[in-house]
Structure formats: C-alpha cells, structure tokens
Design a protein around this motif. Structure first.
Motif, PDB file in Angstrom:
ATOM      1  N   PHE A  61      -4.707  22.310 -61.388  1.00 40.14           N
ATOM      2  CA  PHE A  61      -5.668  22.588 -62.444  1.00 40.14           C
ATOM      3  C   PHE A  61      -4.932  22.959 -63.731  1.00 40.14           C
ATOM      4  N   THR A  62      -5.563  22.640 -64.851  1.00 41.07           N
ATOM      5  CA  THR A  62      -5.028  23.074 -66.134  1.00 41.07           C
ATOM      6  C   THR A  62      -5.389  24.543 -66.335  1.00 41.07           C
ATOM      7  N   THR A  63      -4.924  25.131 -67.449  1.00 42.99           N
ATOM      8  CA  THR A  63      -5.203  26.544 -67.699  1.00 42.99           C
ATOM      9  C   THR A  63      -6.694  26.820 -67.893  1.00 42.99           C
ATOM     10  N   ASP A  64      -7.457  25.795 -68.273  1.00 36.93           N
ATOM     11  CA  ASP A  64      -8.903  25.989 -68.396  1.00 36.93           C
ATOM     12  C   ASP A  64      -9.637  25.561 -67.125  1.00 36.93           C
ATOM     13  N   LEU A  65      -8.883  25.407 -66.014  1.00 34.13           N
ATOM     14  CA  LEU A  65      -9.405  25.121 -64.680  1.00 34.13           C
ATOM     15  C   LEU A  65     -10.006  23.730 -64.537  1.00 34.13           C
ATOM     16  N   THR A  66      -9.535  22.803 -65.341  1.00 30.54           N
ATOM     17  CA  THR A  66      -9.928  21.413 -65.181  1.00 30.54           C
ATOM     18  C   THR A  66      -9.027  20.764 -64.124  1.00 30.54           C
ATOM     19  N   PRO A  67      -9.598  20.104 -63.110  1.00 32.35           N
ATOM     20  CA  PRO A  67      -8.751  19.432 -62.109  1.00 32.35           C
ATOM     21  C   PRO A  67      -7.838  18.410 -62.777  1.00 32.35           C
ATOM     22  N   GLU A  68      -6.564  18.467 -62.458  1.00 36.68           N
ATOM     23  CA  GLU A  68      -5.580  17.619 -63.113  1.00 36.68           C
ATOM     24  C   GLU A  68      -4.974  16.593 -62.159  1.00 36.68           C
ATOM     25  N   ARG A  69      -4.594  17.011 -60.969  1.00 35.26           N
ATOM     26  CA  ARG A  69      -4.005  16.077 -60.001  1.00 35.26           C
ATOM     27  C   ARG A  69      -4.141  16.642 -58.610  1.00 35.26           C
ATOM     28  N   GLU A  70      -4.015  15.777 -57.625  1.00 37.98           N
ATOM     29  CA  GLU A  70      -4.028  16.215 -56.236  1.00 37.98           C
ATOM     30  C   GLU A  70      -2.959  15.448 -55.478  1.00 37.98           C
ATOM     31  N   TYR A  71      -2.583  16.008 -54.337  1.00 33.56           N
ATOM     32  CA  TYR A  71      -1.487  15.410 -53.597  1.00 33.56           C
ATOM     33  C   TYR A  71      -1.662  15.710 -52.118  1.00 33.56           C
ATOM     34  N   GLY A  72      -1.253  14.796 -51.276  1.00 29.52           N
ATOM     35  CA  GLY A  72      -1.261  15.039 -49.841  1.00 29.52           C
ATOM     36  C   GLY A  72      -2.221  14.142 -49.091  1.00 29.52           C
ATOM     37  N   GLY A  73      -2.775  14.680 -48.031  1.00 32.01           N
ATOM     38  CA  GLY A  73      -3.589  13.925 -47.094  1.00 32.01           C
ATOM     39  C   GLY A  73      -3.186  14.354 -45.697  1.00 32.01           C
ATOM     40  N   ARG A  74      -3.968  13.994 -44.721  1.00 24.67           N
ATOM     41  CA  ARG A  74      -3.681  14.432 -43.359  1.00 24.67           C
ATOM     42  C   ARG A  74      -2.650  13.529 -42.696  1.00 24.67           C
ATOM     43  N   GLY A  75      -1.653  14.155 -42.068  1.00 22.09           N
ATOM     44  CA  GLY A  75      -0.646  13.394 -41.340  1.00 22.09           C
ATOM     45  C   GLY A  75       0.615  14.203 -41.152  1.00 22.09           C
ATOM     46  N   SER A  76       1.608  13.585 -40.569  1.00 25.01           N
ATOM     47  CA  SER A  76       2.876  14.264 -40.301  1.00 25.01           C
ATOM     48  C   SER A  76       4.039  13.666 -41.081  1.00 25.01           C
ATOM     49  N   ALA A  77       3.812  12.571 -41.796  1.00 26.77           N
ATOM     50  CA  ALA A  77       4.875  11.959 -42.596  1.00 26.77           C
ATOM     51  C   ALA A  77       5.197  12.845 -43.795  1.00 26.77           C
ATOM     52  N   ALA A  78       6.309  12.580 -44.449  1.00 29.30           N
ATOM     53  CA  ALA A  78       6.710  13.354 -45.618  1.00 29.30           C
ATOM     54  C   ALA A  78       5.619  13.329 -46.684  1.00 29.30           C
ATOM     55  N   GLY A  79       5.221  14.501 -47.145  1.00 25.56           N
ATOM     56  CA  GLY A  79       4.204  14.590 -48.174  1.00 25.56           C
ATOM     57  C   GLY A  79       2.789  14.713 -47.654  1.00 25.56           C
ATOM     58  N   LEU A  80       2.602  14.626 -46.350  1.00 23.89           N
ATOM     59  CA  LEU A  80       1.277  14.810 -45.760  1.00 23.89           C
ATOM     60  C   LEU A  80       1.226  16.165 -45.068  1.00 23.89           C
ATOM     61  N   PHE A  81       0.005  16.621 -44.777  1.00 23.25           N
ATOM     62  CA  PHE A  81      -0.161  17.965 -44.230  1.00 23.25           C
ATOM     63  C   PHE A  81      -1.090  17.973 -43.022  1.00 23.25           C
ATOM     64  N   ASN A  82      -0.927  19.037 -42.239  1.00 26.75           N
ATOM     65  CA  ASN A  82      -1.822  19.310 -41.118  1.00 26.75           C
ATOM     66  C   ASN A  82      -2.086  20.813 -41.124  1.00 26.75           C
ATOM     67  N   ARG A  83      -3.252  21.196 -41.598  1.00 28.96           N
ATOM     68  CA  ARG A  83      -3.645  22.599 -41.757  1.00 28.96           C
ATOM     69  C   ARG A  83      -2.719  23.339 -42.719  1.00 28.96           C
ATOM     70  N   PRO A  84      -2.597  22.915 -43.966  1.00 32.48           N
ATOM     71  CA  PRO A  84      -1.822  23.688 -44.939  1.00 32.48           C
ATOM     72  C   PRO A  84      -2.516  25.019 -45.224  1.00 32.48           C
ATOM     73  N   THR A  85      -1.730  26.079 -45.316  1.00 29.51           N
ATOM     74  CA  THR A  85      -2.331  27.400 -45.517  1.00 29.51           C
ATOM     75  C   THR A  85      -1.861  28.004 -46.837  1.00 29.51           C
ATOM     76  N   PHE A  86      -0.816  28.802 -46.820  1.00 25.47           N
ATOM     77  CA  PHE A  86      -0.409  29.532 -48.014  1.00 25.47           C
ATOM     78  C   PHE A  86       0.499  28.702 -48.912  1.00 25.47           C
ATOM     79  N   VAL A  87       0.386  28.947 -50.204  1.00 28.63           N
ATOM     80  CA  VAL A  87       1.202  28.280 -51.222  1.00 28.63           C
ATOM     81  C   VAL A  87       1.920  29.355 -52.028  1.00 28.63           C
ATOM     82  N   SER A  88       3.183  29.134 -52.313  1.00 28.97           N
ATOM     83  CA  SER A  88       3.925  30.060 -53.165  1.00 28.97           C
ATOM     84  C   SER A  88       4.801  29.264 -54.114  1.00 28.97           C
ATOM     85  N   SER A  89       5.201  29.901 -55.211  1.00 33.30           N
ATOM     86  CA  SER A  89       6.047  29.246 -56.201  1.00 33.30           C
ATOM     87  C   SER A  89       7.283  30.090 -56.434  1.00 33.30           C
ATOM     88  N   ASP A  90       8.448  29.461 -56.426  1.00 32.53           N
ATOM     89  CA  ASP A  90       9.684  30.188 -56.710  1.00 32.53           C
ATOM     90  C   ASP A  90      10.397  29.561 -57.894  1.00 32.53           C
TER      91      ASP A  90
END
Length: 239
Positions: free
Chosen positions: A1-30
């Motif tokens: 989302f942008t700073t005004d909370l407009t959806p900007e992009r999305e990524y992923g999908g269900r699966g086990s290949a690189a870049g896909l997820f299965n029950r993603p939970t917490f997100v952090s930034s370093d």
C-alpha cells in the motif's frame, strides 16, 4: 500500500515454489530492501525486496535432524544481522547468523525465567531487547542480544498475547487474540492503557486479532476474525 493506503502491488500465491506461500503469518522489515515473511506451512522464512520481489529464503528444517526445528512462529533480524526465529513446537528460539547458518538456541520449555511455551511473534526494540510473544505463558519474554533472559512483560488480564509492537516512544503495544483487547505499556513496563475491542467508529468489534504494528502515528491491526486490516490513530497517551 502507498502512504495513503491505496493498494499498490501484491505478490505470492499458494504453493511451495520460490516466491509462493503456505499459511504466511508474520511480516517484519530489517531495512528498506529486506522484508521477511514467515511462511509457516512451508517451514521457511522468505525474504522479499521493497517491491515484493523474491530474494531468497531460510529453510527452518535440518535434513540430518528432522526433530531439530518445528514450525516457525515469528522472525526478526537484530542489529548484528542475526535472524531470530521462534519455534512453537520446541518452545524455544533458534538464532541464525547473517549468512543464514544456525548458531544457537535461546530458551527452552518452561513457565518461569527464560522458559517459553508456544512462542510466536518477535520484535526488537531500539535498545536491542528481543521481545518474544510467549503465548503459552501469557506474557512477553524479553532477552538481550546475546540470548540472556532479561525480564517479562506480564499482565493479569493477558489471555493470549499474540502480537507485539514498539512505537517511536519505546512504548510496547500488545494485542490479545482471545479478548481482542489492546494493551499499552511504558518502557518501564507499567501499563498505561487498555483498549476494548469496540473501537469508536467500528460497526463490528475486533475479533480474533492476529497481530499489531505501529508506524508513526498510525496503528495497524490484523483483525482476522473480520477478515480486515484496521488502521487507527491513537489518542494521546500519558506516560
């Protein structure tokens, strides 16, 4: 989302290949170029760049010792670049080095001191304190950067403290999954405020929240029971 909370992009999908997820939970930034996603179902921590493009992953498994690691509950990167991953099944935290090599365990199953029970989300404050949602013990356990137990943030009204965040004034925000209440603590550990799930302006009260995050003057709540993200502006808090 942008700073005004407009959806900007999305990524992923269900699966086990690189870049896909299965029950993603917490997100952090370093850092501006590194976003960590706990990919629970695939037992790994995925790293994305600032445009949500896949960078690499850390597998939370050891083929030579299948029982060494369980299911990742949360992940955070400290100021030395070490990656802390809570292991819900084994009631401890696994620490990996900057180059993603296993280094050591922090904590063990227990109900006092540095013991843990079903640890979940991890955040790191500006003083280097590692705050772990010790869900089974109904508290936030705090360790120093070396893994030494420091203290615990406890409250008699905690039932399942599932999410924790630290704001710019070093206050600690905790959200409880069962009661759906928000607790705010001073850096000293004193409770400053409790917010009920029926927030002003909401048609539906918060239900089964999974996490909380603080960014500037906005609070973000993962309101899982209502399938939504709440964005709030806190009132002035004294203390």
């Amino acid at each position: 989302f942008t700073t005004d909370l407009t959806p900007e992009r999305e990524y992923g999908g269900r699966g086990s290949a690189a870049g896909l997820f299965n029950r993603p939970t917490f997100v952090s930034s370093d850092g501006p170029l590194s976003i960590r996603v706990v990919d629970e179902g695939n037992r790994r921590i995925c790293r994305l760049d600032s445009r949500l493009q896949y960078a690499d992953e850390l597998s939370f498994s050891d083929p030579d010792d299948p029982l060494k690691f369980g299911v990742p509950g949360g992940a955070a990167v400290d100021r030395s670049g070490n990656i802390w991953i809570s292991d819900r099944d084994n009631n401890r935290v696994a620490v990996f080095t900057l180059v993603q090599q296993f280094d050591r365990f922090v904590g063990e199953f227990g109900y006092a001191g540095g013991g843990l029970s079903s640890p979940s989300k991890i955040v790191i404050d500006r003083q280097g304190g590692h705050l772990v949602c010790d869900v089974g013990n109904r508290r936030i356990a705090v360790y120093d950067e070396y893994g030494n137990y420091s203290r615990a943030l406890e409250d008699p009204e905690f039932r399942e403290p599932a999410g924790v965040a630290v704001d710019d004034d070093d206050r600690v925000w905790v959200i409880d999954r069962i009661s759906a209440r928000i607790f705010v603590f001073a850096p000293t550990g004193n409770r400053l405020l409790v917010v009920e799930p029926t927030l002003p302006g909401l048609r539906l009260p918060i239900s089964s929240p999974a996490d909380i995050a603080v960014s500037g003057d906005r609070i973000f709540i993962s309101d899982s029971g209502n399938d939504r993200i709440l964005v709030c502006r806190p009132l002035t808090i004294k203390g």
